[in-house]
Design an enzyme around this catalytic site. Structure first.
Site, PDB file in Angstrom:
ATOM      1  N   GLY A 192       0.942  -0.928  -0.166  1.00 43.05           N
ATOM      2  CA  GLY A 192      -0.038   0.162  -0.002  1.00 43.05           C
ATOM      3  C   GLY A 192       0.795   1.523   0.201  1.00 43.05           C
ATOM      4  O   GLY A 192       0.888   1.618  -0.993  1.00 43.05           O
ATOM      5  N   HIS A 193       1.993   1.582   1.282  1.00 44.32           N
ATOM      6  CA  HIS A 193       2.422   2.228   0.496  1.00 44.32           C
ATOM      7  C   HIS A 193       3.177   2.185  -0.323  1.00 44.32           C
ATOM      8  O   HIS A 193       3.925   3.636  -0.718  1.00 44.32           O
ATOM      9  CB  HIS A 193       3.812   1.489   1.894  1.00 44.32           C
ATOM     10  CG  HIS A 193       3.466   2.242   3.314  1.00 44.32           C
ATOM     11  ND1 HIS A 193       3.290   1.167   4.444  1.00 44.32           N
ATOM     12  CD2 HIS A 193       2.639   2.574   4.015  1.00 44.32           C
ATOM     13  CE1 HIS A 193       2.741   1.330   5.422  1.00 44.32           C
ATOM     14  NE2 HIS A 193       2.573   2.545   5.119  1.00 44.32           N
ATOM     15  N   GLU A 249      -7.068   6.567   0.289  1.00 41.06           N
ATOM     16  CA  GLU A 249      -8.002   6.043   0.447  1.00 41.06           C
ATOM     17  C   GLU A 249      -8.303   4.890   1.513  1.00 41.06           C
ATOM     18  O   GLU A 249      -9.629   5.651   2.154  1.00 41.06           O
ATOM     19  CB  GLU A 249      -8.146   5.998  -0.658  1.00 41.06           C
ATOM     20  CG  GLU A 249      -8.503   7.026  -2.253  1.00 41.06           C
ATOM     21  CD  GLU A 249      -9.112   6.463  -2.653  1.00 41.06           C
ATOM     22  OE1 GLU A 249      -9.886   5.632  -3.296  1.00 41.06           O
ATOM     23  OE2 GLU A 249      -9.115   7.725  -3.930  1.00 41.06           O
TER      24      GLU A 249
HETATM   25  P1  AMP Z   1       1.004   4.683   7.873  1.00 40.19           P
HETATM   26  O1  AMP Z   1       2.404   4.207   7.714  1.00 40.19           O
HETATM   27  O2  AMP Z   1      -0.196   3.439   7.945  1.00 40.19           O
HETATM   28  O3  AMP Z   1       0.629   5.858   8.570  1.00 40.19           O
HETATM   29  O4  AMP Z   1       0.032   5.005   6.265  1.00 40.19           O
HETATM   30  C1  AMP Z   1       0.898   5.910   4.980  1.00 40.19           C
HETATM   31  C2  AMP Z   1      -0.440   6.176   4.544  1.00 40.19           C
HETATM   32  O5  AMP Z   1      -0.101   5.415   3.643  1.00 40.19           O
HETATM   33  C3  AMP Z   1      -1.164   6.829   4.855  1.00 40.19           C
HETATM   34  O6  AMP Z   1      -1.420   7.983   4.041  1.00 40.19           O
HETATM   35  C4  AMP Z   1      -2.166   5.915   4.420  1.00 40.19           C
HETATM   36  O7  AMP Z   1      -3.541   5.745   4.013  1.00 40.19           O
HETATM   37  C5  AMP Z   1      -1.665   4.850   3.132  1.00 40.19           C
HETATM   38  N1  AMP Z   1      -1.521   3.512   3.379  1.00 40.19           N
HETATM   39  C6  AMP Z   1      -1.467   2.051   4.211  1.00 40.19           C
HETATM   40  N2  AMP Z   1      -2.564   1.755   3.668  1.00 40.19           N
HETATM   41  C7  AMP Z   1      -2.512   0.980   2.781  1.00 40.19           C
HETATM   42  C8  AMP Z   1      -3.683   0.762   1.717  1.00 40.19           C
HETATM   43  N3  AMP Z   1      -3.776  -0.670   1.943  1.00 40.19           N
HETATM   44  N4  AMP Z   1      -3.667   0.994   0.272  1.00 40.19           N
HETATM   45  C9  AMP Z   1      -3.110   2.205   0.289  1.00 40.19           C
HETATM   46  N5  AMP Z   1      -2.758   3.443   0.701  1.00 40.19           N
HETATM   47  C10 AMP Z   1      -2.171   2.294   1.984  1.00 40.19           C
END
Ligand code: AMP
Length: 283
Positions: A36-37, A148
């Site tokens: 995702g990242h 999203e």
């Molecule tokens: P985090 O490290 O969880 O704070 O996430 C960092 C970024 O990655 C944020 O903008 C999240 O929305 C995005 N993100 C996390 N998981 C996903 C995913 N499965 N699909 C798309 N973006 C993601």
């Protein structure tokens, strides 16, 4: 690839790129990077000359009983992934530098946090809005990418960028899922092998809701009831919320006729999972 921990060095680095006429795309993360990242980073590379990623587990967005101390960390592997994808720099500030003694300024939105995740995580969006504002001022990107999956977070960032007149393009990136439908998340690591199949019920309930809408149902109450039924078929799942709301204001809606977001948060054991999907009515 530069790995930069100091705030002033990060700002100088970005400033130099800007002076050279280069554009910067920025992906803020809390690390423990997954596909995702990486989707955000790939999109960022398409958007600008240089990609800057930040890895910072932001203490200000965790409540006192939340998982700050156990949040998964894997800096070496994360840096490898950033290098592989072609990031120009990774910013890894310390909590002490981001919130030194005497820090007392926070960014607070008046309405958007009083919906969905903000209701059970009262400090979360104050922490997110504050850290993202600080990161924007340090990294000075032209574009910033957010997933999203954290739909409310994306809405909060869009609002704050407009309200505080940041000259930054905010790009939303669709949810990246495991092949079986589970939305990717760093917190999926907490799931035990027994819990992992139950986590699929989030995506399944969203799919069931969309099917209902596609066959003509527009009563949000009935659609939410079905999703709740799918989720609570597992005794280990505790609902936080199941909501059908306006994707801009996040206010609940009663009738699905135009754009409607279905958003879910549950506890599976000690792990909090979220997911969402736009509901598309029959034309
Ligand atoms: P985090 O490290 O969880 O704070 O996430 C960092 C970024 O990655 C944020 O903008 C999240 O929305 C995005 N993100 C996390 N998981 C996903 C995913 N499965 N699909 C798309 N973006 C993601």
């Amino acid at each position: 690839m530069k790995v930069i921990a100091a705030i002033d060095e990060m700002t100088r680095f970005s400033q130099k790129l800007r002076c050279d006429g280069r554009t910067i795309a920025f992906v803020p993360t809390m690390g423990f990077l997954h596909e995702g990242h990486l989707a955000l980073m790939t999109e960022g590379k398409n958007k600008a000359d240089h990609l800057v990623v930040s890895i910072f587990v932001n203490p200000a967005q965790f409540g006192p009983s939340e998982d700050l101390s156990t949040y998964p960390r894997a800096l070496d592997q994360d840096l490898e992934k950033c290098r592989d994808i072609g990031a120009t720099a990774v910013f890894t500030p310390s909590a002490d530098d981001m919130y030194p003694n005497g820090h007392e300024t926070y960014v607070v939105l008046e309405k958007l946090p009083f919906h969905l995740c903000g209701l059970s995580r009262p400090v979360f969006f104050k922490g997110v809005a504050t850290v993202v504002t600080k990161l924007f001022n340090i990294v000075r990107p032209h574009a910033a990418l957010f997933g999203e999956k954290d739909f409310q977070q994306l809405a909060v960032i869009r609002r704050l960028v407009e309200d505080l007149c940041f000259d930054i393009e905010i790009v939303g990136v669709p949810i990246v899922r495991e092949p079986d439908g589970l939305a990717m998340s760093s917190r999926n690591k907490y799931l035990t092998p027994k819990q992992r199949p139950h986590a699929l019920l989030l995506h399944r309930s969203l799919t069931a809701a969309q099917k209902m809408v596609a066959t003509g149902e527009s009563d949000a109450g009935k659609i939410v009831a079905l999703a709740r039924e799918v989720l609570t078929s597992c005794a280990d799942i505790r609902l936080d919320y199941v909501s059908i709301c306006d994707p801009a204001s996040l206010d609940e809606i009663a009738v699905v006729e135009g754009a409607a977001l279905m958003a879910i948060a549950v506890w599976l054991g000690k792990t909090r999972l979220i997911d969402n999907q736009m509901l598309v009515p029959v034309p």
